[in-house]
Every structure is written in C-alpha cells, then in structure tokens.
Write an enzyme that holds these catalytic residues in place. Structure first.
Site, PDB file in Angstrom:
ATOM      1  N   GLY A 158       6.671   7.935  -3.938  1.00  0.00           N
ATOM      2  CA  GLY A 158       7.686   7.013  -3.429  1.00  0.00           C
ATOM      3  C   GLY A 158       8.495   7.530  -2.263  1.00  0.00           C
TER       4      GLY A 158
ATOM      5  N   GLY B  14       1.953   9.402  -1.824  1.00  0.00           N
ATOM      6  CA  GLY B  14       0.861   8.701  -1.143  1.00  0.00           C
ATOM      7  C   GLY B  14       1.240   8.566   0.318  1.00  0.00           C
ATOM      8  N   ARG B  15       2.128   7.580   0.563  1.00  0.00           N
ATOM      9  CA  ARG B  15       2.568   7.273   1.927  1.00  0.00           C
ATOM     10  C   ARG B  15       3.010   8.529   2.699  1.00  0.00           C
ATOM     11  NH1 ARG B  15       4.942   2.193   2.879  1.00  0.00           N
ATOM     12  NH2 ARG B  15       5.350   2.161   0.655  1.00  0.00           N
TER      13      ARG B  15
ATOM     14  N   ARG C 133       0.989  -5.374   5.701  1.00  0.00           N
ATOM     15  CA  ARG C 133       2.377  -5.018   5.395  1.00  0.00           C
ATOM     16  C   ARG C 133       3.425  -5.901   6.094  1.00  0.00           C
ATOM     17  NH1 ARG C 133       4.740  -0.852   6.004  1.00  0.00           N
ATOM     18  NH2 ARG C 133       5.590  -0.653   3.917  1.00  0.00           N
TER      19      ARG C 133
ATOM     20  N   TYR D  98       5.597  -7.810   3.382  1.00  0.00           N
ATOM     21  CA  TYR D  98       6.918  -7.217   3.104  1.00  0.00           C
ATOM     22  C   TYR D  98       7.878  -7.318   4.288  1.00  0.00           C
ATOM     23  CZ  TYR D  98       3.666  -4.502   0.136  1.00  0.00           C
ATOM     24  OH  TYR D  98       2.666  -4.087  -0.697  1.00  0.00           O
TER      25      TYR D  98
ATOM     26  N   CYS E 296      -5.519 -17.660  10.986  1.00  0.00           N
ATOM     27  CA  CYS E 296      -4.886 -18.985  10.986  1.00  0.00           C
ATOM     28  C   CYS E 296      -3.830 -19.093   9.903  1.00  0.00           C
ATOM     29  CB  CYS E 296      -5.960 -20.057  10.829  1.00  0.00           C
ATOM     30  SG  CYS E 296      -7.011 -20.074  12.269  1.00  0.00           S
TER      31      CYS E 296
ATOM     32  N   TYR F  22      -1.463   2.359   3.181  1.00  0.00           N
ATOM     33  CA  TYR F  22      -1.452   0.945   2.804  1.00  0.00           C
ATOM     34  C   TYR F  22      -1.856   0.050   3.983  1.00  0.00           C
ATOM     35  CZ  TYR F  22       0.972   3.152  -1.041  1.00  0.00           C
ATOM     36  OH  TYR F  22       1.293   3.991  -2.073  1.00  0.00           O
TER      37      TYR F  22
HETATM   38  N1  LLP Z   1       2.289   6.911  -8.218  1.00  0.00           N
HETATM   39  C1  LLP Z   1       2.206   5.664  -8.714  1.00  0.00           C
HETATM   40  C2  LLP Z   1       2.071   5.490 -10.158  1.00  0.00           C
HETATM   41  C3  LLP Z   1       2.242   4.555  -7.848  1.00  0.00           C
HETATM   42  O1  LLP Z   1       2.173   3.324  -8.351  1.00  0.00           O
HETATM   43  C4  LLP Z   1       2.384   4.759  -6.455  1.00  0.00           C
HETATM   44  C5  LLP Z   1       2.428   3.613  -5.523  1.00  0.00           C
HETATM   45  C6  LLP Z   1       2.453   6.083  -5.975  1.00  0.00           C
HETATM   46  C7  LLP Z   1       2.409   7.139  -6.886  1.00  0.00           C
HETATM   47  C8  LLP Z   1       2.562   6.409  -4.523  1.00  0.00           C
HETATM   48  O2  LLP Z   1       3.698   5.886  -3.906  1.00  0.00           O
HETATM   49  P1  LLP Z   1       4.050   6.329  -2.406  1.00  0.00           P
HETATM   50  O3  LLP Z   1       4.308   7.797  -2.400  1.00  0.00           O
HETATM   51  O4  LLP Z   1       2.880   5.991  -1.557  1.00  0.00           O
HETATM   52  O5  LLP Z   1       5.242   5.520  -2.070  1.00  0.00           O
HETATM   53  N2  LLP Z   1       1.577  -1.504  -0.708  1.00  0.00           N
HETATM   54  C9  LLP Z   1       2.951  -1.047  -0.653  1.00  0.00           C
HETATM   55  C10 LLP Z   1       3.156   0.198  -1.489  1.00  0.00           C
HETATM   56  C11 LLP Z   1       2.736   0.041  -2.925  1.00  0.00           C
HETATM   57  C12 LLP Z   1       2.869   1.326  -3.710  1.00  0.00           C
HETATM   58  C13 LLP Z   1       2.291   1.208  -5.071  1.00  0.00           C
HETATM   59  N3  LLP Z   1       2.384   2.394  -5.887  1.00  0.00           N
HETATM   60  C14 LLP Z   1       3.347  -0.855   0.797  1.00  0.00           C
HETATM   61  O6  LLP Z   1       2.534  -1.103   1.707  1.00  0.00           O
HETATM   62  O7  LLP Z   1       4.492  -0.509   1.096  1.00  0.00           O
END
Ligand code: LLP
Length: 426
Positions: free
Chosen positions: A239, A275-276, A312, A316, A343, A372
């Site tokens: 996150g 992740g991000r 995105r 969002y 479209c 993402y």
């Molecule tokens: N762990 C779990 C259990 C998760 O559900 C997620 C993301 C992460 C780790 C990694 O989160 P990060 O570090 O990437 O924030 N599509 C959305 C983001 C959805 C994230 C879902 N879960 C976007 O484009 O902002």
C-alpha cells in the site's frame, strides 16, 4: 544511468532513448526499467536492514514474467491472489517457498495447487475459507501454513475504491473476532497457524493510516501470543504510496521507523507486500497523437492509448503525468484533454493538462504506469493491445508482444448451427 529522465532533449529509460525505440515498435507500448525496479527494492531492503523483514512483490501490480524474474533475481518473494498468479510466479522461476497467497475467493483447486507447490503461507480471509483449507490439506496429508488476514477497521486516507481495511470492505476477518477464529484454526486439522496478515489499501501516503493499523495488528499479535498461540509472522501488506503528481511519497526510512516503533519487542518476522512502490515509477506507456481536435471549448489531443491500455484515470480519476518524448523547451503550454480511441466518454487520460503544441504523429509518454497498467488492460473495442518492453541499461527486449484483433478473436468459436446458412445482409 537508470530510470526515467530526459537526456539530450530526449526521454530515456535507462540508456535507451524512447524516440528511437518508438521507431522500432508500433505504439502504444509499455516500457519498464529493470534497474529502476531493482533500485526501489534495494532502497526498501536497506532501510529495513536492521529488522527481520521479508519482502514479497504484489504480483497484481505487474505480472509480466520478465518483471517477476527481475524482482525475484534481486531477492523479492511474490505475493499472489490466484492460482493464475501462482502459475505465473512459478513460470518466472520463483519457488513455492517464496510465495505468499492471499485472495478472498480461493477455490479448492487453487488451495490444492498452493499446497502442492509448498507456498510459504496462505493468508486466510474468512471462516469458510479456513475450513476449506483445513479439508484440502487433510486430504493431501499436509499442514497448511496459514495467517489470518484481519480487517483492522481503519479507513486509510486514499481513494475510496482502493481502501480495503474498513469494516464494510469485503477483505479479512474483523479484528474483534480474530481471537476466536485463531482458536478455531488451532483446533482444526491440517493447519499450522503461524501469524497475522493485514492490508489496508493502496496508494497510501499518510503514515498515520499505517500506524493505526499496524498498532492494532501488533496488539492482537501480543494478545494471541499471551493466550499461548505460537505466532511467528506479522504480515503488514503493502500500500506504500508513490508520487504521481505532488504527493509526498512514503520514504523507506519513514516506513522502517514506523514499523520498528509499532512492532517493538514483538519478536516476530515482519513481512511486507509492496506492489506499486517497486514498479510504478519504473514504467511508462508510450503513445502517438492520432489527431488534434481544436474547438472553441477545448483542445482534444486524441492518442492511440486509452482506457483499454491504462484504466486508472477512467476508474479512479487517477492523475498520470504526460511527457513529450522530445523536450519542447521554447514552447508555451496550453490546456488540453488527452483522450483515447475508445467509444466511451470516460476514455480520458488527462483533463485540462498544460501541454505544448502537438500535432499528428507526435509521441507522448504517460508516466508512472509501471503498476496497475498492463495488468488491468482489456480487449474492449478490439484495438491492438500495448506491447511491453523491458529495458536494462542499454539492452531492451519485447517481453510481451502486441496482440492485434486476429490474435484476440483467434480462440472465439462460431457454433455449427451458425455456420450452415450464409446470412442475408440487410
Ligand atoms: N497485498 C494485498 C493483499 C493487496 O491486496 C495489495 C493490492 C497489495 C499487497 C499491494 O498493494 P500496493 O503496494 O501495490 O499498493 N488497481 C488499483 C490498486 C489495487 C490494489 C489491490 N491490492 C490501482 O490502480 O490503484
């Protein structure tokens, strides 16, 4: 040279000039810097050097095999949410022991796969799931290492659609029930309860949100230990927010300080699932201007990338910086809407964005698109997909080719009964 920067007036990814790359490849394409991903991982690892931390890359952010391989070779494990992501991680050379498996809807087949390949941990989201894992593991004659995903009821300061730790969200077990469920886990066969997990949402830049959740998790961890349960791991999820516009991104040092403070004296292994943070800034989506449509009201820059490539902004209202591939220093920027070919009125990549004068054939990069982006793409409207390119220093390779319409419909079937008659037109 690593990462994304202008050099000699041209936007580069590592040592590869993007205008040159765009002469070799049709747009749109994603381009990722392997070295930028490794740098992010190294930075995070260095900040946590004093703590017993394991890092798992959240595969959902970018599941291209070459990206998974790059991050695994640099020392990351993988966090997955489906049997498909388990298979991707394995195909990229990641062993089961370096995989942690979350997800709210694990099927018996997926659980079986996870146990057969020996994942390091299954993060459990509900009582029925706990019971199913127990059953499958008992059938297989093994003990499944599990952590309960708790829902700490913390409203993280982020976009409503990517917050996951509030009471009303579908994720996790209410923290108030966790003690009871942990006791159940200890009683059921085929389970080896080893810890707690949480993940309160994504693109969080406010450390107070993390602090509230981490403290809740650590308190529960202590309480369960106090009741005699042998917990060893606290998985704090991911996150960690990055800089899309003018946000103050989370720094590894701030995060490490916070985690240390919240887990003081816990004697637990800390797991993190970024992740991000590892890939967003390492990637861009390169696109060409197809038309410029000027009206009294607005300037529309119509490009060949859209919501089918990068969802995105439409989903969002997310902001992504847009950079010309060639710097245009002596020009005046005026507002434009950068829109895709799909479209849908929501196919807008940027609204009212100051941009230099642009014409057909000009090239733009949509920044901070390594996370993402490609993973959320679709075949909607049957435009060719964006290919994906990995750059490492001076080297580059197409790591996913573009799929044109023929490839997209190649596996679609016209049933026999529709084949017999030649349709009359009109
Ligand atoms: N762990 C779990 C259990 C998760 O559900 C997620 C993301 C992460 C780790 C990694 O989160 P990060 O570090 O990437 O924030 N599509 C959305 C983001 C959805 C994230 C879902 N879960 C976007 O484009 O902002």
């Amino acid at each position: 040279m690593s990462g994304v920067a202008y050099r000699r007036g041209e936007l580069h990814v590592d040592e590869v000039a993007l205008p040159g790359l765009a002469r070799s490849l049709p747009t749109p394409f994603y381009v990722y810097s392997a070295s930028a991903m490794r740098d992010r991982l190294r930075g995070l690892r260095a900040a946590f050097a004093e703590l017993p931390v394991r890092l798992f890359f959240a595969v959902k952010a970018n599941s291209n095999l070459a990206v998974l391989r790059t991050l695994h070779a640099a020392g990351a494990g993988m966090e997955v949410v489906s049997g498909g992501e388990i298979r991707r991680a394995l195909a990229a050379g990641v062993p089961g022991a370096a995989i942690v498996y979350a997800g709210v809807a694990k099927t018996a087949d997926e659980i079986r796969l996870a146990l057969e390949v020996g994942v390091a941990q299954l993060n459990v989201e509900s009582v029925p799931e706990l019971e199913r894992i127990s059953r499958v593991a008992t059938e297989l004659g093994c003990a499944a290492p599990i952590a309960l995903r708790i829902n700490p009821d913390v409203a993280a300061a982020t976009h409503d659609k990517i917050a996951t730790g509030r009471k009303g969200d579908k994720f996790g077990i209410p923290f108030t029930e966790a003690g009871e469920v942990y006791a159940l886990a200890a009683r059921l066969g085929g389970l080896r309860p080893v810890g707690l997990h949480m993940h309160i949402g994504s693109q969080i830049t406010d450390l107070a949100s993390f602090e509230a959740a981490y403290r809740r998790g650590a308190d529960l961890f202590r309480a369960l230990r106090g009741q005699g349960f042998a917990l060893r791991r606290l998985d704090l999820g991911g996150g960690f927010g990055v800089r899309y516009a003018d946000e103050r991104a989370v720094t590894p040092a701030d995060l490490a300080r916070l985690v240390r403070r919240c887990t003081e004296g816990l004697d637990a292994e800390i797991w993190l699932e970024p992740g991000r943070y590892l890939v967003a800034e390492a990637g861009m989506l390169v696109t060409s201007v197809i038309y410029v449509k000027d009206s009294d009201e607005r300037r529309f820059v119509i490009v060949d990338a859209g919501m089918h490539n990068l969802l995105r902004p439409a989903l969002y209202n997310a902001y992504h910086a847009i950079l010309p591939l060639r710097e245009m220093p002596d020009t005046v920027a005026t507002p434009a809407d950068v829109v895709g070919p799909v479209c849908e009125s929501s196919d807008v990549l940027a609204r009212n964005r100051p941009l230099p004068p642009l014409q057909e054939g000009d090239l733009l990069a949509i920044a901070t698109a390594g996370a993402y982006g490609a993973v959320m793409a679709s075949d909607y409207n049957s435009f060719p997909s964006a290919s994906e390119v990995l750059v490492d220093g001076a080297r580059w390779a197409v790591v996913k080719p573009r799929r044109d319409a023929e490839a997209q419909f190649a596996d679609e079937v016209i049933p026999d009964w529709l084949r017999v008659a030649t349709p009359r037109s009109g």
